[in-house]
Design a protein around this motif. Sequence first.
Motif, PDB file in Angstrom:
ATOM      1  N   GLY A  86      32.877  79.980  -4.805  1.00 27.99           N
ATOM      2  CA  GLY A  86      31.921  78.895  -4.905  1.00 27.99           C
ATOM      3  C   GLY A  86      31.007  78.882  -3.704  1.00 27.99           C
ATOM      4  N   LEU A  87      30.075  77.951  -3.715  1.00 25.48           N
ATOM      5  CA  LEU A  87      29.137  77.788  -2.610  1.00 25.48           C
ATOM      6  C   LEU A  87      29.688  76.848  -1.546  1.00 25.48           C
ATOM      7  N   GLY A  88      30.688  76.093  -1.903  1.00 23.46           N
ATOM      8  CA  GLY A  88      31.338  75.157  -0.991  1.00 23.46           C
ATOM      9  C   GLY A  88      32.621  74.686  -1.641  1.00 23.46           C
ATOM     10  N   GLY A  89      33.012  73.471  -1.343  1.00 24.54           N
ATOM     11  CA  GLY A  89      34.240  72.944  -1.927  1.00 24.54           C
ATOM     12  C   GLY A  89      35.474  73.387  -1.166  1.00 24.54           C
ATOM     13  N   LEU A 227      20.723  82.562  -6.149  1.00 29.97           N
ATOM     14  CA  LEU A 227      19.494  82.135  -5.487  1.00 29.97           C
ATOM     15  C   LEU A 227      19.808  81.312  -4.241  1.00 29.97           C
ATOM     16  N   ILE A 228      20.783  80.409  -4.357  1.00 26.03           N
ATOM     17  CA  ILE A 228      21.151  79.559  -3.215  1.00 26.03           C
ATOM     18  C   ILE A 228      21.756  80.402  -2.094  1.00 26.03           C
ATOM     19  N   GLY A 247      14.144  71.526  -8.667  1.00 28.93           N
ATOM     20  CA  GLY A 247      14.994  72.625  -8.257  1.00 28.93           C
ATOM     21  C   GLY A 247      15.689  72.354  -6.938  1.00 28.93           C
ATOM     22  N   HIS A 248      14.990  71.760  -5.986  1.00 28.73           N
ATOM     23  CA  HIS A 248      15.607  71.423  -4.702  1.00 28.73           C
ATOM     24  C   HIS A 248      16.730  70.406  -4.884  1.00 28.73           C
ATOM     25  N   ARG A 249      16.539  69.491  -5.835  1.00 35.63           N
ATOM     26  CA  ARG A 249      17.617  68.522  -6.099  1.00 35.63           C
ATOM     27  C   ARG A 249      18.821  69.213  -6.726  1.00 35.63           C
ATOM     28  N   ALA A 250      18.583  70.182  -7.610  1.00 37.73           N
ATOM     29  CA  ALA A 250      19.688  70.935  -8.209  1.00 37.73           C
ATOM     30  C   ALA A 250      20.430  71.736  -7.148  1.00 37.73           C
ATOM     31  N   ILE A 251      19.686  72.333  -6.229  1.00 38.92           N
ATOM     32  CA  ILE A 251      20.302  73.104  -5.145  1.00 38.92           C
ATOM     33  C   ILE A 251      21.150  72.203  -4.263  1.00 38.92           C
ATOM     34  N   THR A 256      27.554  72.543  -2.609  1.00 36.47           N
ATOM     35  CA  THR A 256      28.917  72.210  -2.203  1.00 36.47           C
ATOM     36  C   THR A 256      29.913  72.374  -3.352  1.00 36.47           C
ATOM     37  N   MET A 257      29.477  73.000  -4.454  1.00 37.26           N
ATOM     38  CA  MET A 257      30.327  73.140  -5.632  1.00 37.26           C
ATOM     39  C   MET A 257      31.191  74.388  -5.572  1.00 37.26           C
TER      40      MET A 257
END
Length: 378
Positions: A86-89, A227-228, A247-251, A256-257
């Motif tokens: 994941g990207l975070g979590g 992309l992130i 898109g910035h809000r989605a990022i 942290t997911m």
Amino acid sequence: MNEPPTGDDFYRAPELDLHRRPGELLHRRPVTTPDLPGAYRAWQLVYATRTSHKAPIPASGIVITAGPNAATDRAPILLYCPVFRGLGGDTAASQLLTRDESEPETEFISSALERGWTVAVPDGQGMGLTGLGPHAFLAGRAAAHAVLDLARATLRLPELIAAEAPCAAWGYADGGRAAAWAAELQPDYAPELDLRGIAAGAVIADPGRLAADMDGGPLAGLTLAGLIGLTRAYTHLPVTHLITAEGHRAIERAQTMTAAEVITTFEQVPLEAWCERPDPWNDPLWRYVLANKTAGRATPHARVHLYHGTEDTLVPVAMGRDLFTEYRTRGVDLSWREYSTGHAQTAIDGAREAVSRLASYLRSPRLTRPPFTQPLTN
């Protein structure tokens, strides 16, 4: 950036200056690994590494010994590179392995411990430590630095007599990508390491090609994650120029997911939903970024075993075959195995041979360079 769910001060990222050597131990602590068969002693580490562009950054990982003789027998060190978490979590391997809960790659790590090897598992840049995310997903150079510098940190552990221990690396999918990049960069980035060989399955050798295949499908969230992750790795470039306010809000939500959360939240949402053009990967700046994330651009001096499933619908087998061909033209000491199964089953079916190959590499003399090499491609 969100605090880790544990609120553990050990994982608060320290500030680093330019004088910190890659692989320098910043702090460590002994831990237990209750659900890891074959484990004896273990330490969580925070160590110095480098970003894709060689800026100092801390990273975390875990080192596990197989028995009481590991501290005196210079046991080989396996660098086990996890799949994308994941990207975070709360999914860093160094944390999950110390809890009474399922670590998804326990069986593979245990198979190395059964050989008497010391196993070092990097969390990857942006995972584990507080305030450094999101994880630099798909950034090959960053992943390789985290792997190679964990090897250096392990060799410096005072509890081990490991200064002359040989190393090997193993990973699958995104972990296979990290292992392959580590092998490619080791001759220049960490030439002192005695890296005997790697095993890499279902290697994500061409992220741009994979992103185009996934975009808008059931795993579209992984495209957004890519992309992130690459935006994180290329903060010195204006790579966010195509991203809309939505898109910035989605990022902001996604960074942290966990992998599972990213996939379920953004299933079948095409990347163009977050960008100003329908084909953002074809933007000149992104073409430059992705061209520099392709494996097979440098020559490993270590032995390499690649494997892939012919029915893999996540990472196409053609991608693995292309990497094998590229390495073969560079004179790499190489083996290849195909399994008539899909992505998940190949990880299981290929593990036995992967460990056997690594054992053979660790018994063999170190290769200083392949029989012949070709220059680094642009």
